[in-house]
Structure formats: C-alpha cells, structure tokens
Design a protein around this motif. Structure first.
Motif, mmCIF file in Angstrom:
data_model
loop_
_atom_site.group_PDB
_atom_site.id
_atom_site.type_symbol
_atom_site.label_atom_id
_atom_site.label_comp_id
_atom_site.label_asym_id
_atom_site.label_seq_id
_atom_site.Cartn_x
_atom_site.Cartn_y
_atom_site.Cartn_z
ATOM 1 N N VAL A 124 -46.348 -0.319 56.432
ATOM 2 C CA VAL A 124 -45.170 -0.209 56.664
ATOM 3 C C VAL A 124 -44.489 -1.551 56.878
ATOM 4 O O VAL A 124 -45.144 -2.644 57.336
ATOM 5 C CB VAL A 124 -44.890 0.475 58.097
ATOM 6 N N SER A 125 -43.294 -1.797 56.117
ATOM 7 C CA SER A 125 -42.616 -3.009 56.237
ATOM 8 C C SER A 125 -41.219 -2.717 56.612
ATOM 9 O O SER A 125 -40.419 -1.890 56.352
ATOM 10 C CB SER A 125 -42.477 -3.393 54.612
ATOM 11 N N HIS A 126 -40.614 -3.713 57.625
ATOM 12 C CA HIS A 126 -39.542 -3.719 58.214
ATOM 13 C C HIS A 126 -38.599 -4.653 56.932
ATOM 14 O O HIS A 126 -38.907 -5.710 56.816
ATOM 15 C CB HIS A 126 -39.422 -4.286 59.508
ATOM 16 N N ALA A 127 -37.349 -3.743 56.609
ATOM 17 C CA ALA A 127 -36.379 -4.301 55.906
ATOM 18 C C ALA A 127 -36.526 -4.976 54.458
ATOM 19 O O ALA A 127 -35.713 -4.886 53.673
ATOM 20 C CB ALA A 127 -35.929 -5.961 56.570
ATOM 21 N N PHE A 128 -37.885 -5.160 54.049
ATOM 22 C CA PHE A 128 -38.109 -5.758 52.724
ATOM 23 C C PHE A 128 -39.014 -4.590 51.856
ATOM 24 O O PHE A 128 -39.999 -4.531 52.609
ATOM 25 C CB PHE A 128 -38.244 -6.980 52.478
ATOM 26 N N ASP A 129 -38.785 -4.414 50.851
ATOM 27 C CA ASP A 129 -39.968 -3.454 49.817
ATOM 28 C C ASP A 129 -40.827 -4.386 49.309
ATOM 29 O O ASP A 129 -41.332 -5.553 49.538
ATOM 30 C CB ASP A 129 -38.912 -2.852 48.748
ATOM 31 N N MET A 130 -41.421 -3.699 48.217
ATOM 32 C CA MET A 130 -42.477 -4.353 47.518
ATOM 33 C C MET A 130 -42.299 -4.361 45.940
ATOM 34 O O MET A 130 -43.252 -4.140 45.071
ATOM 35 C CB MET A 130 -44.166 -3.766 47.939
ATOM 36 N N GLY A 131 -41.064 -4.571 45.760
ATOM 37 C CA GLY A 131 -40.637 -4.442 44.274
ATOM 38 C C GLY A 131 -40.948 -3.269 43.661
ATOM 39 O O GLY A 131 -40.411 -2.274 44.146
ATOM 40 N N ASP A 132 -41.507 -3.366 42.759
ATOM 41 C CA ASP A 132 -41.753 -1.757 41.714
ATOM 42 C C ASP A 132 -42.674 -0.963 42.161
ATOM 43 O O ASP A 132 -43.061 0.024 41.708
ATOM 44 C CB ASP A 132 -42.033 -2.137 40.338
ATOM 45 N N TRP A 133 -43.545 -1.357 43.359
ATOM 46 C CA TRP A 133 -44.362 -0.506 44.187
ATOM 47 C C TRP A 133 -43.413 0.163 44.946
ATOM 48 O O TRP A 133 -43.070 -0.088 46.070
ATOM 49 C CB TRP A 133 -45.298 -1.203 44.767
ATOM 50 N N LYS A 134 -43.217 1.483 44.435
ATOM 51 C CA LYS A 134 -42.235 2.359 45.392
ATOM 52 C C LYS A 134 -42.854 3.040 46.463
ATOM 53 O O LYS A 134 -43.926 3.335 46.372
ATOM 54 C CB LYS A 134 -41.940 3.505 44.403
ATOM 55 N N ASP A 159 -43.466 5.291 49.787
ATOM 56 C CA ASP A 159 -43.858 6.865 50.049
ATOM 57 C C ASP A 159 -42.615 7.443 50.572
ATOM 58 O O ASP A 159 -42.230 8.575 50.514
ATOM 59 C CB ASP A 159 -45.215 7.263 50.285
ATOM 60 N N LYS A 160 -41.918 6.656 51.586
ATOM 61 C CA LYS A 160 -40.816 7.095 52.447
ATOM 62 C C LYS A 160 -40.175 5.881 53.002
ATOM 63 O O LYS A 160 -40.646 4.898 52.957
ATOM 64 C CB LYS A 160 -41.562 7.911 53.292
ATOM 65 N N THR A 161 -38.750 6.072 52.938
ATOM 66 C CA THR A 161 -37.846 5.073 53.479
ATOM 67 C C THR A 161 -37.076 5.720 54.507
ATOM 68 O O THR A 161 -36.510 6.994 54.271
ATOM 69 C CB THR A 161 -37.013 4.560 52.172
ATOM 70 N N VAL A 162 -36.945 5.086 55.601
ATOM 71 C CA VAL A 162 -36.026 5.654 56.872
ATOM 72 C C VAL A 162 -35.215 4.257 57.404
ATOM 73 O O VAL A 162 -35.501 3.231 57.209
ATOM 74 C CB VAL A 162 -37.071 6.362 57.814
ATOM 75 N N LYS A 163 -34.026 5.035 57.903
ATOM 76 C CA LYS A 163 -33.271 3.833 58.810
ATOM 77 C C LYS A 163 -33.626 4.279 60.089
ATOM 78 O O LYS A 163 -33.567 5.265 60.574
ATOM 79 C CB LYS A 163 -31.836 4.223 58.303
ATOM 80 N N ILE A 164 -33.775 3.432 60.889
ATOM 81 C CA ILE A 164 -33.789 3.328 62.329
ATOM 82 C C ILE A 164 -32.839 2.306 63.008
ATOM 83 O O ILE A 164 -33.128 0.972 62.607
ATOM 84 C CB ILE A 164 -35.300 2.885 62.778
ATOM 85 N N ASP A 165 -32.020 2.375 63.852
ATOM 86 C CA ASP A 165 -31.266 1.690 64.458
ATOM 87 C C ASP A 165 -30.453 0.869 63.500
ATOM 88 O O ASP A 165 -30.455 -0.476 63.892
ATOM 89 C CB ASP A 165 -32.116 1.115 65.498
ATOM 90 N N GLY A 166 -30.077 1.185 62.326
ATOM 91 C CA GLY A 166 -29.612 0.266 61.369
ATOM 92 C C GLY A 166 -30.712 -0.553 60.390
ATOM 93 O O GLY A 166 -30.154 -1.239 59.595
ATOM 94 N N ALA A 167 -31.863 -0.480 60.497
ATOM 95 C CA ALA A 167 -32.716 -1.158 60.046
ATOM 96 C C ALA A 167 -33.563 -0.377 58.800
ATOM 97 O O ALA A 167 -33.660 1.025 59.186
ATOM 98 C CB ALA A 167 -33.892 -1.696 60.716
ATOM 99 N N THR A 168 -33.754 -0.680 57.804
ATOM 100 C CA THR A 168 -34.543 -0.066 56.845
ATOM 101 C C THR A 168 -36.063 -0.261 57.034
ATOM 102 O O THR A 168 -36.322 -1.207 56.884
ATOM 103 C CB THR A 168 -34.289 -0.431 55.468
#
Length: 175
Positions: free
Chosen positions: A145-155, A157-166
């Motif tokens: 689980v990462s707060h705010a930043f993704d892993m490039g082209d590793w998509k 499984d799930k993305t959620v917004k919590i209190d304005g944070a991705t």
C-alpha cells in the motif's frame, strides 16, 4: 571541507568548540500522514492480527504503531535517527513495544522479504527505484500500500480516496 548538505554543524558548549555531526542524506522529506489516512491504508491492506508488517520510511512510527495496535508484528525503517528515536518514544506511549520495532537503515539495503503487508509514503522516484526489489523479494500475495504515489506501469489492484488522499493497493503477483 565536507558538504553542508551531508553534515549538520552542531555547536556544543563543551569548550565552546563547533563539532560536525554527520546526518544522513534523506531521499524523502518527512511529512506525517494523517491518522484517517493511516487507518485507510491499513484497512485497504486488510491488516490483521498475526500479519508481518513493514513500513518503509516510517517517520514518527504512526503507521507501524497503528498496525501493531491491530495485532500485526510491525517493523518501521527510516534513515533518519531522529525519526527512529521519536518512533520509539511514540511506541512506548502507545504501549506496543512488544509488537513493533524501529530500525535505522536504508530501505534499499533492508530485508523486508517476510512481509505480509508493506506500507510506503515515499516519492514517485523512490517507489520506482524500490519496485524491482519489491517484486523480486516479496512473496506472491504480499499486499503493498502506498500513500499518494503509484508504481509507474505496475497498475494497482485498487485505488481509493481517503480524506483527500489517494491510496494505492497492489498484490505481489506469482513469479
């Protein structure tokens, strides 16, 4: 003379002499995560009693401490000795020193291969640099689980917004 970026000039009153104390080069600035986001990260990862949890770039320890309160065995890793000291103090106050450990170290050299859950709040460049280690060393099924930043082209499984944070969730795939 050593670069001031790598050293902090500390004045000690003992003899009135200035002393150079080495401080680590930090890849990521310390920015505390709001507790609502911490809880959201741990909920998204499904952290439960018995999980082995690692928090990379643990800062003041709030994610690792929250995981320990859920019954996970948690380890926080940070390069900054001041953050490790603060994290240990916070674990003591929270009464979870039996379930959480904090280690001063470089997350790229650290063995977190036993993790069931890995949490991150790092910069995009650090996530991308860390991704090969995650995919190579973590067992399939490990939740990341990462707060705010993704892993490039590793998509994720799930993305959620919590209190304005991705917040992003990945599951380490079979090799």
């Amino acid at each position: 003379m050593k670069s001031l970026k790598n050293y902090l000039l500390v004045f000690l009153l003992l003899g009135g002499l200035p002393v150079l104390a080495q401080t680590p080069d930090l890849d990521v600035p310390y920015v505390p995560t709001r507790q609502s986001v911490v809880d959201g990260m741990l909920d998204l990862a499904g952290v439960k009693a018995g999980d082995i949890h690692y928090d990379l770039g643990c800062g003041d320890g709030r994610i690792a401490i929250s995981a320990a309160k859920r019954g996970a065995i948690s380890t926080g890793v940070d390069l900054d000795p001041r953050r490790i000291e603060e994290a240990n103090e916070n674990a003591e106050k929270a009464g979870v020193t039996d379930k959480v450990t904090f280690v001063q170290g470089d997350l790229f050299d650290f063995d977190f291969s036993k993790a069931d859950v890995l949490t991150l709040y790092l910069l995009p460049s650090v996530n991308l640099k860390l991704r090969p280690k995650i995919l190579k060393e973590l067992k399939p099924g490990t939740r990341v689980v990462s707060h705010a930043f993704d892993m490039g082209d590793w998509k994720p499984d799930k993305t959620v917004k919590i209190d304005g944070a991705t917040i992003y969730l990945w599951t380490v795939p079979k090799r």
